[in-house]
Design a protein around this motif. Structure first.
Motif, PDB file in Angstrom:
ATOM      1  N   VAL A 308      29.794   3.711 -30.619  1.00  0.00           N
ATOM      2  CA  VAL A 308      28.628   3.744 -31.319  1.00  0.00           C
ATOM      3  C   VAL A 308      29.120   3.704 -33.282  1.00  0.00           C
ATOM      4  CG1 VAL A 308      30.493   6.239 -31.892  1.00  0.00           C
ATOM      5  CG2 VAL A 308      27.602   6.018 -31.461  1.00  0.00           C
ATOM      6  N   THR A 309      29.724   3.529 -33.390  1.00  0.00           N
ATOM      7  CA  THR A 309      30.228   3.473 -35.155  1.00  0.00           C
ATOM      8  C   THR A 309      29.590   1.955 -35.196  1.00  0.00           C
ATOM      9  OG1 THR A 309      32.072   4.193 -34.799  1.00  0.00           O
ATOM     10  CG2 THR A 309      32.090   2.788 -36.390  1.00  0.00           C
ATOM     11  N   VAL A 384      38.077   6.606 -39.175  1.00  0.00           N
ATOM     12  CA  VAL A 384      36.585   6.708 -37.979  1.00  0.00           C
ATOM     13  C   VAL A 384      37.572   7.202 -36.685  1.00  0.00           C
ATOM     14  CG1 VAL A 384      35.137   5.208 -38.014  1.00  0.00           C
ATOM     15  CG2 VAL A 384      34.743   6.933 -37.385  1.00  0.00           C
ATOM     16  N   GLY A 385      37.262   8.437 -35.735  1.00  0.00           N
ATOM     17  CA  GLY A 385      37.945   7.739 -34.502  1.00  0.00           C
ATOM     18  C   GLY A 385      38.532   8.540 -33.743  1.00  0.00           C
ATOM     19  N   GLU A 386      39.406   9.313 -34.590  1.00  0.00           N
ATOM     20  CA  GLU A 386      40.566   9.805 -34.588  1.00  0.00           C
ATOM     21  C   GLU A 386      41.392  10.291 -35.932  1.00  0.00           C
ATOM     22  OE1 GLU A 386      44.204   8.086 -33.579  1.00  0.00           O
ATOM     23  OE2 GLU A 386      43.034   5.605 -33.887  1.00  0.00           O
ATOM     24  N   THR A 414      29.443   9.883 -30.167  1.00  0.00           N
ATOM     25  CA  THR A 414      28.982   9.129 -29.985  1.00  0.00           C
ATOM     26  C   THR A 414      27.658   9.729 -29.663  1.00  0.00           C
ATOM     27  OG1 THR A 414      30.427   7.924 -28.627  1.00  0.00           O
ATOM     28  CG2 THR A 414      28.067   7.592 -27.511  1.00  0.00           C
ATOM     29  N   GLU A 415      27.996  10.920 -29.107  1.00  0.00           N
ATOM     30  CA  GLU A 415      26.688  12.063 -28.789  1.00  0.00           C
ATOM     31  C   GLU A 415      26.101  13.097 -29.863  1.00  0.00           C
ATOM     32  OE1 GLU A 415      30.034  12.325 -27.568  1.00  0.00           O
ATOM     33  OE2 GLU A 415      30.061  13.156 -25.698  1.00  0.00           O
ATOM     34  N   ASP A 498      35.945  18.809 -29.437  1.00  0.00           N
ATOM     35  CA  ASP A 498      36.887  18.945 -30.009  1.00  0.00           C
ATOM     36  C   ASP A 498      38.012  20.905 -30.870  1.00  0.00           C
ATOM     37  OD1 ASP A 498      37.957  16.479 -30.808  1.00  0.00           O
ATOM     38  OD2 ASP A 498      36.197  16.579 -31.598  1.00  0.00           O
ATOM     39  N   ARG A 513      41.185  16.328 -29.367  1.00  0.00           N
ATOM     40  CA  ARG A 513      40.234  16.990 -27.950  1.00  0.00           C
ATOM     41  C   ARG A 513      40.531  18.326 -27.321  1.00  0.00           C
ATOM     42  NH1 ARG A 513      35.362  14.803 -27.729  1.00  0.00           N
ATOM     43  NH2 ARG A 513      34.936  15.331 -26.127  1.00  0.00           N
ATOM     44  N   ARG A 524      37.942   6.199 -26.186  1.00  0.00           N
ATOM     45  CA  ARG A 524      37.492   7.023 -26.311  1.00  0.00           C
ATOM     46  C   ARG A 524      37.574   6.828 -24.759  1.00  0.00           C
ATOM     47  NH1 ARG A 524      32.569  10.943 -27.135  1.00  0.00           N
ATOM     48  NH2 ARG A 524      32.231  11.781 -25.381  1.00  0.00           N
TER      49      ARG A 524
HETATM   50  C1  WTA Z   1      37.697  12.007 -32.933  1.00  0.00           C
HETATM   51  C2  WTA Z   1      33.611   8.131 -32.268  1.00  0.00           C
HETATM   52  C3  WTA Z   1      39.549  13.352 -36.172  1.00  0.00           C
HETATM   53  C4  WTA Z   1      36.995  12.926 -32.170  1.00  0.00           C
HETATM   54  C5  WTA Z   1      32.810   8.005 -33.931  1.00  0.00           C
HETATM   55  C6  WTA Z   1      35.387  12.938 -31.392  1.00  0.00           C
HETATM   56  C7  WTA Z   1      37.592  12.104 -35.040  1.00  0.00           C
HETATM   57  C8  WTA Z   1      35.344  11.501 -30.722  1.00  0.00           C
HETATM   58  C9  WTA Z   1      36.980  11.620 -36.314  1.00  0.00           C
HETATM   59  C10 WTA Z   1      35.079  11.119 -30.240  1.00  0.00           C
HETATM   60  C11 WTA Z   1      37.763  11.884 -37.274  1.00  0.00           C
HETATM   61  C12 WTA Z   1      36.457  10.846 -34.103  1.00  0.00           C
HETATM   62  N1  WTA Z   1      38.564  13.135 -37.117  1.00  0.00           N
HETATM   63  N2  WTA Z   1      38.568  12.945 -34.771  1.00  0.00           N
HETATM   64  N3  WTA Z   1      37.651  11.818 -38.358  1.00  0.00           N
HETATM   65  N4  WTA Z   1      36.311  10.800 -35.978  1.00  0.00           N
HETATM   66  N5  WTA Z   1      36.847  12.044 -33.897  1.00  0.00           N
HETATM   67  O1  WTA Z   1      32.786   9.259 -29.197  1.00  0.00           O
HETATM   68  O2  WTA Z   1      38.190  13.355 -31.047  1.00  0.00           O
HETATM   69  O3  WTA Z   1      34.079   7.014 -29.450  1.00  0.00           O
HETATM   70  O4  WTA Z   1      35.157  13.710 -30.338  1.00  0.00           O
HETATM   71  O5  WTA Z   1      32.711   8.614 -31.498  1.00  0.00           O
HETATM   72  O6  WTA Z   1      36.370  11.372 -31.590  1.00  0.00           O
HETATM   73  O7  WTA Z   1      34.804  10.015 -30.054  1.00  0.00           O
HETATM   74  P1  WTA Z   1      33.615   8.775 -30.114  1.00  0.00           P
END
Ligand code: WTA
Length: 647
Positions: A308-309, A384-386, A414-415, A498, A513, A524
């Motif tokens: 999604v990013t 981004v991402g974690e 993503t949501e 989260d 999570r 993810r």
């Molecule tokens: C985690 C990615 C901490 C979180 C955009 C979320 C983050 C999941 C952060 C979504 C952040 C994403 N700090 N955790 N800045 N950004 N997360 O759907 O657990 O691939 O619920 O979207 O990534 O992952 P997704």
């Protein structure tokens, strides 16, 4: 006031940025007090064909979740990303492409982007792809991936981009779920010098599910592939016989724009559905404010368009803003650990948006690969991402950013379609490891296990109280699953999955999570998916998968595996199982550790006690809790004694 380390907003940022702190406070207050007025104004950033008269029409009532924004307006997302910029920007660069090989790069202007997108759209249109049809895109990080996405948007077809690292098996599941009749792919991808057999994977996926009558193939590496004379067409051959004009379909704001599959706690990946108007307004606005994008800035998001990013912050956000967006095919450490910084210097990147896992991996390579490059062009960094650990944050700030560049740690999913919790570089003081404050219109709430809203400094589960325009609208083909997943746990709220802490300054710290989803190297993954891949192996009787702390990936995949009677737990079998999961799902799902377990801890009713398995994987043996209620408490002692990497 807390005693956290705080970085003030630099004076020049306060002045140059779109938003300073006073403006943030004022805009935020208005956005939650008068969402209709606020978003009606913000939506003017997009060109509408038929203007909307209604703004927000949403309910989180778990009996009837319904989310609509700007519902009677019409527009076209591709028009907004290309055509409307042409009068001023035809010759401006839209995409800078940097190949896996440092010798390969090119620039695509908005006019060229228009022409290529129209050709791609024409190829699809000539084969009867129409509004509402689903198109699967399985491409490497090459400009054609953007052409393909925007060509779909132009025709009103719904794209489903599948990350090139997924196996034929995973690709097949995604093609089947949304019944794509068309797949757009390339002969091969290349990452870090290694080839990825994309077309062969597509052939294998189609052989499995059928239903695809048309495959467009981009010639990228020139590697040998099979072409089906009826089903397959080369992009360059198709493009040579069509025009560079193709009209934009008029879409309703709530018509689907794309589906993107993502992992959940249970079951198969969900088709997250985003619609046109609200998504575009939100992606565009967050891109401008969070990255403080100004005309002419060179902006680089290192994500893959398969996530999604990449959708929101390589394609739709930047291009709707007429930005220059850099797209990178390769990986951070190829050919050397200096690659990211060399790309920054080569293209004079001003804004860099990447993931903590990349930062941690590069940090392990030491400072030299960074400090030998200039990086003078960099002004802002993003993550981004974690969760980003404070050590990695500080390294990013001091070594990469030379103490000069604010870091926007952006939390979203993503949501959510776009960034929900984030600093704004001209407005927000930074604390390493905190995503700081909500974006406009976003109302975070922290609740306890019973759903009681907790006030002040506290820790609990993160919910969002009300809708924002970029929110997903449904799970493709399964609205009930959408309701059950996000709106039933805490009725009346969107539950993010989260955990989160809010400090005394009102700053949010995402702790990761709280469900059975794990973030592995920023990707993810559902533990249930890995488990079902493992038990599909004939020698495996049972499997339980949990996340565990991993120095570089953030979380690693820890698999407890019980073998069929008579099977021997050998090193060879361990390797075989890792290879098996890679084949079933893709390399991103490879288990990092496999522990053979004669038994798994279960309740007397047969439910696996994952809490205990997580603690063992974390080496947290002192906190296993009450194990006396287990069907067979002795299995826990055995698991502890044999914890895989203790040996
Ligand atoms: C985690 C990615 C901490 C979180 C955009 C979320 C983050 C999941 C952060 C979504 C952040 C994403 N700090 N955790 N800045 N950004 N997360 O759907 O657990 O691939 O619920 O979207 O990534 O992952 P997704």
């Amino acid at each position: 006031m807390s005693d956290d380390k705080i970085y003030d907003v630099p004076a020049e940022w306060r002045q140059r940025a779109w938003v300073d702190d006073a403006k943030y406070q004022e805009m935020y207050a208005r956005s939650v007090k008068d969402p209709d007025g606020f978003w009606a104004e913000q939506a003017k950033r997009i060109d509408w064909i038929e203007p909307f008269t209604k703004v927000k029409n949403t309910t989180y009532d778990p009996h009837n979740v319904s989310i609509k924004w700007f519902e009677d307006g019409t527009l076209n997302a591709c028009y907004n990303c290309i055509d409307r910029h042409l009068p001023e920007r035809a010759d401006q660069v839209a995409i800078i492409w940097e190949g896996d090989d440092p010798k390969d790069s090119k620039k695509i202007t908005y006019q060229e982007l228009h022409d290529e997108v129209c050709r791609m759209a024409d190829i699809l249109r000539n084969r009867n792809v129409e509004k509402g049809d689903r198109v699967t895109i399985y491409l490497p990080m090459i400009p054609e991936a953007v052409y393909a996405m925007l060509a779909c948007a132009r025709l009103g077809a719904v794209h489903s981009v599948v990350f090139g690292g997924f196996s034929p098996e995973s690709l097949a599941g995604r093609i089947e779920d949304c019944q794509s009749k068309v797949v757009i792919t390339a002969d091969e991808g290349v990452r870090g010098g290694r080839k990825v057999p994309l077309k062969a994977n597509v052939d294998a996926a189609i052989a499995k599910v059928g239903g695809v009558d048309f495959v467009v193939v981009v010639k990228h590496t020139g590697g040998a592939i099979d072409m089906d004379p009826v089903r397959d067409v080369w992009y360059h051959e198709g493009a040579a016989v069509v025009t560079s004009e193709c009209p934009c379909e008029e879409m309703n704001a709530e018509d689907p724009l794309f589906i993107l599959y993502t992992s959940g706690s249970t079951g198969k990946p969900k088709g997250v559905l985003h619609t046109t108007g609200g998504y575009l307004v939100y992606a565009s606005m967050t891109h401008q404010y969070v990255f403080d994008y100004h005309d002419g800035d060179i902006y680089w998001c290192t994500a893959d368009v398969g996530w999604v990013t990449g959708h929101s912050y390589i394609v739709y956000g930047p291009l709707s803003n007429g930005a220059i967006t850099l797209m990178f095919e390769g990986v951070p450490n190829y050919p050397t650990n200096s690659r990211f910084w060399e790309v920054c210097d080569k293209h004079q990147v001003n804004i860099l948006y990447t993931a903590p896992t990349a930062i941690r991996a590069l940090m392990q390579g030491g400072n030299d690969p960074v400090t030998k490059t200039s990086r003078k062009s960099l002004r802002l960094l993003g993550s981004v991402g974690e969760p980003i650990n404070p050590e990695a944050w500080e390294w990013y700030y001091h070594v990469v950013g030379d103490d000069r560049c604010p870091i926007v740690d952006t939390w979203w999913q993503t949501e959510t379609g776009g960034i929900l919790i984030t600093p704004l570089p001209g407005a927000t003081k930074l604390k390493p490891g905190s995503a700081t404050r909500p974006f406009f219109g976003v109302q975070p709430e922290i609740v306890d296990a019973e759903g009681k809203v907790l006030e002040g400094a506290t820790t609990g589960n993160l919910c969002i109280a009300d809708s924002w325009p970029g929110q997903m609208r449904t799970v493709y083909g399964d609205h009930q699953r959408f309701i059950d997943t996000y709106f039933k746990t805490y009725p009346g709220k969107y539950f993010t999955g989260d955990g989160c802490r809010r400090d005394a300054d009102g700053y949010y710290w995402i702790t990761g999570r709280v469900d059975d989803v794990i973030n592995v190297a920023g990707h993810r993954m559902g533990t249930a998916e890995v488990e079902s891949a493992l038990v599909a192996h004939t020698k495996v009787s049972e499997a339980a998968v949990v996340g565990y702390p991993h120095d570089i990936k953030g979380q690693g995949i820890y698999a407890y595996v019980t073998l069929m009677a008579g099977e021997k737990p050998t090193e060879e079998l361990r390797k075989e199982l890792v290879a098996w999961v890679r084949k079933e799902i893709g390399p991103i799902a490879s288990p990092d550790l496999i522990q053979f377990a004669p038994g798994l801890p279960k309740t007397r009713s047969g439910k696996i006690m994952r809490r205990i398995l997580r603690k063992i994987a974390e080496d947290d043996f002192g906190n296993l809790g009450d194990t006396t209620t287990l069907a067979d408490p002795a299995v826990v002692d055995d698991l502890v004694t044999n914890r895989q990497n203790k040996k």
